[in-house]
Design an enzyme around this catalytic site. Sequence first.
Site, short mmCIF file in Angstrom:
data_model
loop_
_atom_site.label_atom_id
_atom_site.label_comp_id
_atom_site.label_asym_id
_atom_site.label_seq_id
_atom_site.Cartn_x
_atom_site.Cartn_y
_atom_site.Cartn_z
N CYS A 72 39.49 95.44 -25.98
CA CYS A 72 38.92 96.78 -25.10
C CYS A 72 40.02 96.97 -23.62
O CYS A 72 39.51 97.50 -22.95
CB CYS A 72 37.78 96.12 -24.46
N ASP B 280 31.44 80.91 -24.73
CA ASP B 280 31.81 81.49 -23.49
C ASP B 280 31.70 80.77 -22.30
O ASP B 280 31.20 79.66 -22.08
CB ASP B 280 30.57 82.70 -23.27
N SER B 281 32.66 81.22 -21.39
CA SER B 281 32.85 80.44 -20.22
C SER B 281 31.96 80.45 -19.04
O SER B 281 31.63 79.78 -18.16
CB SER B 281 34.42 80.82 -19.61
N ASP C 111 36.23 88.53 -28.93
CA ASP C 111 35.85 89.74 -28.14
C ASP C 111 36.40 89.50 -26.83
O ASP C 111 35.24 89.33 -25.82
CB ASP C 111 34.54 90.17 -28.38
N ARG D 223 28.69 95.21 -34.17
CA ARG D 223 27.83 94.18 -34.21
C ARG D 223 27.06 94.25 -35.64
O ARG D 223 27.05 93.23 -36.46
CB ARG D 223 26.70 93.87 -33.35
N PHE E 104 33.73 84.45 -26.72
CA PHE E 104 33.37 85.47 -25.98
C PHE E 104 32.03 86.05 -26.35
O PHE E 104 31.89 87.34 -26.35
CB PHE E 104 34.66 86.47 -25.77
N1 SAH Z 1 31.07 89.78 -27.37
C1 SAH Z 1 30.35 90.19 -26.10
C2 SAH Z 1 30.95 90.50 -24.92
C3 SAH Z 1 32.00 89.87 -24.60
S1 SAH Z 1 32.61 90.36 -22.99
C4 SAH Z 1 28.91 90.85 -26.56
O1 SAH Z 1 28.94 91.31 -27.93
O2 SAH Z 1 28.12 91.39 -25.90
C5 SAH Z 1 33.63 88.99 -22.68
C6 SAH Z 1 32.97 87.69 -22.20
O3 SAH Z 1 34.42 86.82 -22.29
C7 SAH Z 1 32.56 87.61 -21.07
O4 SAH Z 1 31.03 87.03 -21.32
C8 SAH Z 1 33.07 86.40 -20.20
O5 SAH Z 1 32.24 85.48 -19.64
C9 SAH Z 1 33.72 85.79 -21.18
N2 SAH Z 1 35.20 85.11 -21.00
C10 SAH Z 1 36.18 85.55 -20.31
N3 SAH Z 1 37.09 84.71 -20.28
C11 SAH Z 1 36.88 83.86 -20.99
C12 SAH Z 1 37.38 82.79 -21.42
N4 SAH Z 1 38.78 82.23 -20.97
N5 SAH Z 1 36.88 81.80 -22.30
C13 SAH Z 1 35.75 82.00 -22.61
N6 SAH Z 1 34.88 83.09 -22.33
C14 SAH Z 1 35.20 83.81 -21.57
#
Ligand code: SAH
Length: 395
Positions: A339, A249-250, A299, A211, A227
């Site tokens: 990941c 984010d979803s 991510d 980050r 995400f």
């Molecule tokens: N970048 C974040 C961590 C991401 S974790 C950080 O720095 O903290 C992955 C995230 O993707 C989760 O919050 C989950 O809710 C979201 N997610 C999973 N599938 C998704 C999709 N199809 N569309 C949008 N968000 C999604």
Amino acid sequence: MIDVILKKGKEKAALQRHPWMFSGAIDKVKGSPVNGEVVVVRAADKEFLAYGYYNAQSRVAVRLLEWDESKIIDKEWYHLKIKNAIAARRHVLKDGNTNTCRLIFSEADFLPGLIVDQYADFLSLQILSAGMETIKEDIIAILKEELQPKGIFDKSDSSARTHENLEMAQGLLWGEMPPEFIEVKENGILYHINIAEGQKSGFYCDQRDNRRLLADYAEGKHVLDCFSYSGGFSLNSLSKGASHVTSVDSSALAIETLKHNVKLNGYNEDRQTSIQSDVNKQLRIFKEEDKKFDIIVLDPPKYAPSRSALDRAARAYKDLNRLAMHLLEPGGLLATFSCSGAVDIDTFKQIIAWAALDAGKEVQIIQQFCQPEDHPVRISFSEGEYLKGLLLRVL
Ligand code: SAH
């Protein structure tokens, strides 16, 4: 202690200090150990190899703990391992800008199946092996003695427990119940974390360094954080003067927490937009609207939970990255992560090359991202290496 004798020629992994012994490598178990019991693993010629946790229910039949025969696996042994792991995190916590990190990372800290995260004055504990479950009370006592936390919360709700024939568990283990939202600090930025309802153990502290690295490019830029969860990349970009950040984010809880975190840090809310949506869908909408960004972060969650899911995951990563490449201004930056432990960095580069070709873009790698020091990778255990990413300039 019960002896577990390996088949002839199956001692190589243990000799190389790999911490997993698969059931197929075992010739005989000389007795009936209960799940989680410490056993002695011996080669076919009876030579001592290691001590480990036995579990007849698991594909990983023995989780190796100690390769020195003279050691005794008692409370003192655990105490030393826990103390060493905590001491190794002092560097992460030293400047007071960060008070959340992973204190114990399972096999990487010689404690297979134990994960402990610190959230300011609270600890969150995950127990993922039957062996660790048997000494849970000792672990709590040691953590209390070493860290004097306000409370210890059990977040052992991972499906990984089912492989060890353990029920999922969640709740207060000791001390004060953490508030619904704990306030923590990372890279000097404040976050509210909901341990009980949040994903994973509540916060993705494995992206701390990445980050900060990304935010270094954010000044005056329009950033799209896909995400976004509770806003790690969004908030770091705002802190470094991004002109605008769009976060997608979803999850409703993730978006709600992110919005709260923007306020908590006193950032100008006009400089940030939150969209609760599926990223793949949203990227297509942006394309139709002819929207462009200077920096995009991808991510996603783990697309390949195992090697068998690799082909499908590769296609999903490719499509996602191709879509994002179309939304960048010429020369824009794409910070893209995986990941999935099953996708190594070389495979990931191949997937990105494939996406670039499909998108008709020329791409340069300008930095490589990895997991931070509180998620160390034991050289004998490459399975522990899961987080990787690339910072790309897309031309
Ligand atoms: N970048 C974040 C961590 C991401 S974790 C950080 O720095 O903290 C992955 C995230 O993707 C989760 O919050 C989950 O809710 C979201 N997610 C999973 N599938 C998704 C999709 N199809 N569309 C949008 N968000 C999604």
